[in-house]
Design an enzyme around this catalytic site. Structure first.
Site, PDB file in Angstrom:
ATOM      1  N   GLY A 236      10.588  -0.133  -2.175  1.00 57.78           N
ATOM      2  CA  GLY A 236       9.979   0.746  -2.428  1.00 57.78           C
ATOM      3  C   GLY A 236       9.807   1.296  -2.292  1.00 57.78           C
ATOM      4  O   GLY A 236       9.466   2.622  -2.911  1.00 57.78           O
ATOM      5  N   ASP A 237       7.822   0.441  -2.400  1.00 57.83           N
ATOM      6  CA  ASP A 237       6.775   1.853  -1.892  1.00 57.83           C
ATOM      7  C   ASP A 237       6.454   2.275  -1.205  1.00 57.83           C
ATOM      8  O   ASP A 237       5.422   3.001  -1.507  1.00 57.83           O
ATOM      9  CB  ASP A 237       6.348   0.660  -2.823  1.00 57.83           C
ATOM     10  CG  ASP A 237       6.018   0.050  -4.686  1.00 57.83           C
ATOM     11  OD1 ASP A 237       6.651   1.133  -5.350  1.00 57.83           O
ATOM     12  OD2 ASP A 237       5.414  -1.323  -4.702  1.00 57.83           O
TER      13      ASP A 237
END
Ligand code: 4AZ
Length: 270
Positions: A220-221
């Site tokens: 998700g980063d």
């Protein structure tokens, strides 16, 4: 992007939630058995961050409005992200959310995407060239990150303390953060990263993290910034899990793509 068996987690779009629901408990079990994570409740190992310090940090949402990647403002009309993020969701469904630290609020701006440029030669994050630029409709009224120039070569030397930012998972297999987080990670030497990852390419990638693990970017980063001061040196690309000892995060080496990013940052399609 996770290497090995976790590729299903990468896309994390609404369509993949059913798959993720099956995969996550397995990953979470593996993470808690990992000594590097046992004494580190947060694999990211960072803390809440402020957009007043890092106004260029933005995130991408899919057709369901769910955050699936990070990105970084490079001009009033463009954001840089990872190619694997740009390919994960159809352009028509993708939005850039700027000026919002907490996903649960409606602060800041939500912009649609008019154009996607993906680096020539991109196929898979582990092969390099994991960079893309999204041109938005409307204006990004937030300070952009600086792109590195030849004077910033030292920023890539081993031991330089860099900052990674994102709304991704706070533990390997764990929940995504509602709030922007940041962590400090030292740049890893090319020779060390080559021994950590056989596919490491020092021309197009740079690694950051601690040998003992514990502080890292996570799912998700991807697509989000790795900065030294306000200079963008990396874009979150992939890794073997998150925060594992001897497995630093791998980032796209922004200095190799400055001309392309700059050209896209200036272009505007209405
Ligand atoms: C991902 O899947 C991902 N630990 C991003 C960063 C890292 C691993 C996976 C680095 O988006």
């Amino acid at each position: 992007m996770a290497v090995k068996s976790r590729r299903t987690l990468l896309l994390a779009s609404g369509a993949l939630l059913a798959v993720a629901a099956v995969v996550v408990p397995v990953v979470a079990g593996a993470a808690s058995a990992d000594p590097a994570s046992a004494n580190q409740p947060r694999i990211v190992g960072g803390d809440k961050a402020s957009l007043s310090d890092h106004p260029y940090a933005v995130y991408l949402t899919d057709g369901g409005g769910n955050q699936f990647c990070g990105a970084v403002i490079v001009s009033s009309t463009a954001v840089a992200t990872a190619a694997h993020c740009a390919k994960a969701v159809a352009k028509q469904e993708m939005h850039v959310v700027a000026g919002r630290e907490d996903k649960r609020t409606d602060e800041g701006d939500v912009l649609s995407v008019s154009k996607i440029w993906i680096s020539k030669g991109y196929s898979d994050p582990t092969q390099g060239d994991d960079v893309a630029v999204l041109t938005v409709r409307g204006q990004l009224d937030y300070r952009p990150a600086k792109l590195p120039d030849s004077g910033d070569a030292a920023a890539y030397s081993a031991g330089t303390q860099a900052t990674v930012l994102g709304w991704g998972r706070v533990a390997d297999g764990g929940a995504r953060s509602d709030y922007l987080r940041s962590a400090q990670v030292p740049v890893v030497s090319d020779s060390d990263c080559r021994s950590d990852y056989s596919m490491y390419d020092q021309k197009t990638m740079v690694c950051a993290g601690y040998e003992k693990g514990g502080v890292d970017a996570c799912q998700g980063d991807s697509g989000g910034p790795l900065v030294v001061g306000d200079t963008l040196i990396g874009i979150v690309s992939f890794g073997d899990g998150c925060g594992k000892a001897g497995k630093p995060g791998v980032y796209t080496r922004v200095s190799a793509y400055v001309d392309d990013i700059q050209a896209q940052a200036k272009s505007r399609i209405f």
